[in-house]
Enzyme design. Structure first.
Site, PDB file in Angstrom:
ATOM      1  N   CYS A 140       0.817  -1.204   0.000  1.00 47.51           N
ATOM      2  CA  CYS A 140       0.000   0.000   0.000  1.00 47.51           C
ATOM      3  C   CYS A 140       0.857   1.264   0.000  1.00 47.51           C
ATOM      4  CB  CYS A 140      -0.832   0.062   1.285  1.00 47.51           C
ATOM      5  SG  CYS A 140      -2.096  -1.194   1.414  1.00 47.51           S
ATOM      6  N   CYS A 161      -2.973   4.846   2.692  1.00 46.42           N
ATOM      7  CA  CYS A 161      -4.090   3.923   2.425  1.00 46.42           C
ATOM      8  C   CYS A 161      -5.110   3.965   3.553  1.00 46.42           C
ATOM      9  CB  CYS A 161      -3.591   2.493   2.259  1.00 46.42           C
ATOM     10  SG  CYS A 161      -4.938   1.330   1.903  1.00 46.42           S
ATOM     11  N   CYS A 193      -2.405  -3.115  -3.473  1.00 46.93           N
ATOM     12  CA  CYS A 193      -3.703  -3.020  -2.793  1.00 46.93           C
ATOM     13  C   CYS A 193      -4.750  -2.469  -3.763  1.00 46.93           C
ATOM     14  CB  CYS A 193      -3.539  -2.088  -1.594  1.00 46.93           C
ATOM     15  SG  CYS A 193      -5.067  -1.576  -0.819  1.00 46.93           S
ATOM     16  N   CYS A 242      -5.935   1.403  -2.288  1.00 43.81           N
ATOM     17  CA  CYS A 242      -5.144   2.632  -2.502  1.00 43.81           C
ATOM     18  C   CYS A 242      -4.404   2.622  -3.834  1.00 43.81           C
ATOM     19  CB  CYS A 242      -4.170   2.848  -1.354  1.00 43.81           C
ATOM     20  SG  CYS A 242      -2.901   1.570  -1.222  1.00 43.81           S
TER      21      CYS A 242
HETATM   22 ZN    ZN Z   1      -3.862   0.010   0.393  1.00 48.66          ZN
END
Ligand code: ZN
Length: 358
Positions: A34, A38, A65, A68
């Site tokens: 991330c 995030c 991810c 994000c």
């Molecule tokens: Zn994330």
């Protein structure tokens, strides 16, 4: 330059946008990486790894991810997909040292385009990525106990002197030192007699890294040394006596069924896969059992049943990381590092405590 780990951790807790682009964080328990800002729930620190560039997270087998989208600003989705596929290919073929020409044919891009896009998405050139993957392969082979010469050859490096130069530069140590257990960690230990036999606990400044049964002090000290060959290992210092006594007390209450939850600080060290398995084990409730294949399913690797069993067998922190709650699908006990009799006793104890409490 990536900020130091404490700074990264503070940035993750604060979801600090100012750090976006300066590092990424990977969550070993979920397998994603991330940006610092995030919006996902803040993970436990022991499951985090911090990376200067996305390439390092990719090499650790993590995926971006979905929330994000850490790579979204670097390229369009199709390019990101192409680059990530190329990463997998490089990781699987790093021993063949694939060159830019070969990679660009695979990606259907001109060499100069590939060069530019790869770097934009992952932060390193394709050549650097290949090189890092070869070093990863070398490290793995050294950890598995291959000799330096054989590991060097397997990882596709020509002469071992060049490996030494590069590895010493990139790893901060020579392959031989790496094989010998990595850089020094300070570990203190203490012993106690428990209902299930002599128990040794070992801890670094981060938490427990060793909880094991054995027949004698010397046997246990030998095991501790074998797990952490390069560490500075000493008996518990006087100023840590209270802390160790608390941990031991918790463990002995646990072993007599008087304390169900064991919430002790841990210093787990393992591969990304092992960390995933161990983190899942921490979530199996007291008195519950899972089969090896259920664990494999739960961590998203349904076919890795054997690897799950090996990760359980490689657990260094018995009881606290409850590998005794994993058995075979047919109800057989499977293995236990500290003897099947102990595993049976632990399962019976937990069952009786749970029944009494219900
Ligand atoms: Zn994330």
């Amino acid at each position: 330059m990536k900020p130091d780990d404490d700074t990264c951790w503070a940035a993750v807790r604060d979801r600090d946008r100012a750090f976006d682009g300066r590092f990424f964080y990977g969550v070993l328990s979920t397998g994603v990486y991330c940006r610092p800002s995030c919006a996902s729930r803040t993970p436990l620190r022991r499951n985090l790894r911090f990376y200067a560039v996305a390439a390092d997270a990719e090499r650790d087998g993590l995926r971006p991810c979905k929330r994000c989208k850490p790579l979204a600003r670097t390229a369009d989705e199709a390019t990101i997909r192409t680059v990530r596929e190329l990463c997998r290919y490089i990781q699987q073929h790093s021993d063949q040292n694939p060159g830019l020409e070969q990679l660009s044919r695979r990606a259907h891009l001109s060499p100069s385009h590939l060069q530019r896009r790869f770097k934009a998405v992952l932060g390193v050139s394709p050549k650097d990525f290949v090189e890092s993957c070869r070093l990863d392969a070398l490290k793995r082979k050294l950890r598995d106990g291959r000799s330096v010469a054989a590991a060097t050859y397997d990882a596709g490096f020509g002469s071992s002197s060049r490996v030494y130069e590069r590895a010493a530069h990139r790893l901060g140590m020579t392959p031989r030192q790496y094989r010998a257990g990595g850089r020094g960690v300070d570990i203190s230990w203490a012993l106690s007699e428990t209902p299930l036999g002599l128990l040794m606990i070992g801890a670094s400044d981060r938490g427990l890294c060793f909880v094991q049964f054995g027949a004698s002090e010397s046997e246990l000290r030998g095991q501790l040394q074998a797990e952490f060959p390069q560490a500075a290992i000493t008996p518990m210092p006087a100023n840590a006596r209270d802390q160790f006594a608390q941990w031991m007390q918790a463990l002995s209450r646990h072993l007599s069924g008087r304390q169900v939850a064991l919430d002790l600080p841990l210093d787990l060290r393992g591969t990304a896969f092992q960390m995933k398995v161990w983190n899942y084990l921490l979530k199996i409730p007291y008195g519950a059992l899972r089969s090896y294949s259920e664990v494999a399913q739960a961590i998203g690797a349904p076919r890795a049943v054997r690897a799950v069993a090996s990760a359980c067998a490689a657990n260094r922190v018995g009881l606290v990381v409850p590998c005794h709650r994993v058995i075979r699908g047919d109800g057989g006990l499977g293995g236990y590092r500290w003897g099947l009799e102990r595993k049976r006793s632990l399962i019976d104890l937990e069952r009786s405590v749970r029944t009494a409490g219900a």
